[in-house]
Design an enzyme around this catalytic site. Structure first.
Site, PDB file in Angstrom:
ATOM      1  N   LYS A 186       9.436 -16.087 -11.702  1.00  0.00           N
ATOM      2  CA  LYS A 186       8.542 -15.014 -12.155  1.00  0.00           C
ATOM      3  C   LYS A 186       7.331 -15.606 -12.881  1.00  0.00           C
ATOM      4  O   LYS A 186       7.490 -16.486 -13.741  1.00  0.00           O
ATOM      5  CB  LYS A 186       9.327 -14.090 -13.088  1.00  0.00           C
ATOM      6  CG  LYS A 186       8.560 -12.866 -13.477  1.00  0.00           C
ATOM      7  CD  LYS A 186       9.386 -11.965 -14.371  1.00  0.00           C
ATOM      8  CE  LYS A 186       8.469 -10.923 -14.996  1.00  0.00           C
ATOM      9  NZ  LYS A 186       9.075 -10.264 -16.113  1.00  0.00           N
TER      10      LYS A 186
ATOM     11  N   ASN B 247       0.856  -1.191   0.000  1.00  0.00           N
ATOM     12  CA  ASN B 247       0.000   0.000   0.000  1.00  0.00           C
ATOM     13  C   ASN B 247       0.889   1.237   0.000  1.00  0.00           C
ATOM     14  O   ASN B 247       2.117   1.132   0.018  1.00  0.00           O
ATOM     15  CB  ASN B 247      -0.954  -0.014   1.207  1.00  0.00           C
ATOM     16  CG  ASN B 247      -0.183  -0.067   2.511  1.00  0.00           C
ATOM     17  OD1 ASN B 247       0.555   0.847   2.838  1.00  0.00           O
ATOM     18  ND2 ASN B 247      -0.334  -1.167   3.260  1.00  0.00           N
TER      19      ASN B 247
END
Ligand code: PMT
Length: 395
Positions: free
Chosen positions: A283, A204
């Site tokens: 990934k 955040n």
């Protein structure tokens, strides 16, 4: 207005003294700069005169139309030499008064600090070490030096502390109160990161500004502060014990480890409530189709602290809410067994995440509610720490 004498002796770090002078002036401190002859070969007096708005002194005999060096010494609330070369340190240690800086050093009646800056082998020399020990014995505070790459190209101890670090320390001394002397305060700050794979994470926009301001303010009042922080771009306040964490689980363990030794815990961090069920080692590749993530709940650190709280410990939480902010904060205060909660509305135009200011409502467990106007996070921190001091006094 508080006045600081900033002594600048002749080293390459003199340029950092200009930054320091500017920072102190911005904090409404009057700065009287005294330079040695060697210092003016590195930075001109005009730079410091422009930054401080005050005359810059170099020569003992050049006082026409200005206040005398004795008056200068008398009005000083703090005497600081930054950078302090090996030569100036030696003169100070032996009480020499062969230039204005070393003369004034003998005349001041206020805390005296030196920030050494020199080549690491010079710093290690027994003569320099003995002079520093002498100064310390006589009540001088020695700031640093830090280790790192030096102007001469060598690595090692000898770098002058950064201007921002010295600024913290000076402000701590000038504004010090001992309202929290000896109190162990634990502060958390910043976001946490929950990785999906080696390159992507959930997080955040918390910047850590609120938590770092709280840690700085508590330290300024004499508390022994530990700051546990998620990833931020901020420099930890000087004199605060600092631990960096990445995930909510790491923050949970770091906080729990310190909890029993803490009298006050302030949870300004914004830890992620969820993490990925599975963090991929490789990934995740695009496959041109939807990707579903399974999120699992993270531990609620504050809830657990409320459960483990002993009588006498003070627990302060934050509440970041959208709509019905005060009511939701009140519920959180009860459910998490807090002594105080600081509610901020994250739906309005002034979203506190990442901002320099915040508009908060402080609610205490005795039912008192105080709504503060918008102000800087440093000011919000002062209000919160005032309340914490009040709670400690009432116990
Ligand atoms: O960092 P800044 O950019 O300066 O912004 C400051 C801030 C907006 C992040 C700060 O003022 C703030 O509100 N922090 C709390 C954010 C938050 O996580 O709120 P919450 O209502 O979700 O959590 C309530 C309390 O529980 C908070 O004290 C939080 O630290 C704590 N918590 C939350 C989740 C979790 N897993 N564990 C926790 O301990």
């Amino acid at each position: 207005m508080k006045n600081v004498i900033l002594g600048v002796s002749g080293g390459i770090a003199a340029y950092k003294a200009a930054d320091l002078a500017s920072r102190l002036v911005k904090r409404a401190i009057g700065v009287d700069v005294i330079m040695t002859e060697a210092a003016i070969r590195f930075v001109g007096t005009a730079t410091f005169r422009a930054l401080t708005g005050r005359p810059v002194r170099v020569d003992v005999f050049d006082e026409e139309g200005e206040i005398t060096h004795v008056e200068l010494a008398q009005r000083a609330d703090l005497f600081l030499v930054a950078p302090a070369t090996a030569n100036t340190i030696a003169k100070l240690a032996h009480g020499l008064a062969d230039n204005l800086l070393t003369t004034v050093a003998l005349a001041v009646d206020c805390p005296r600090l030196v920030a050494p800056a020199m080549n690491s082998r010079m710093y290690a020399d027994p003569a320099v070490q003995a002079n520093i020990a002498t100064l310390r014995d006589r009540g001088y505070q020695i700031l640093g030096p830090a280790a790192g790459r030096l102007a001469c190209g060598e690595e090692g101890p000898g770098r002058m502390l950064e201007a921002a670090e010295i600024e913290d320390l000076v402000m701590n001394l000038l504004e010090a109160s001992d309202g929290l002397k000896g109190v162990e305060v634990l502060v958390t700050a910043g976001p946490t990161r929950e990785h999906l794979d080696p390159v992507r994470f959930l997080s955040n926009a918390s910047s850590g500004k609120m938590g770092y301001a709280l840690a700085r303010e508590a330290a300024r009042r004499g508390a022994s502060v530990t700051l546990i922080s998620g990833p931020t771009h901020l420099r930890p306040p000087y004199g605060v014990s600092f631990q960096r964490v990445t995930t909510t689980e790491e923050m949970f363990h770091a906080v729990m480890k310190r909890f029993s030794a803490s009298r006050v815990v302030i949870k300004a961090a914004a830890p992620a409530d969820f993490r990925c069920g599975e963090t991929r080692r490789e990934k995740i590749k695009k496959q041109g189709k939807e990707l579903s993530l399974t999120l699992v709940p993270n531990p609620d650190i504050l809830l657990e602290l409320g459960r483990r709280k002993r009588p006498g410990q003070i627990l302060v939480g934050f509440a970041a809410e959208t709509g019905g902010v005060e009511e939701k904060a009140r519920k959180k205060l009860r459910r998490k067994q807090l002594d105080m909660i600081v509610a901020n509305d994250v739906s309005g135009p002034e979203n506190p995440f990442g901002a320099d200011t915040n508009t908060v409502t402080i609610i205490t467990s005795d039912g008192r509610v105080e709504s503060l106007p918008s102000m800087s996070k440093d000011e919000v921190a002062r209000h919160i720490i005032d309340r914490v001091e009040g709670l400690l006094r009432s116990r």
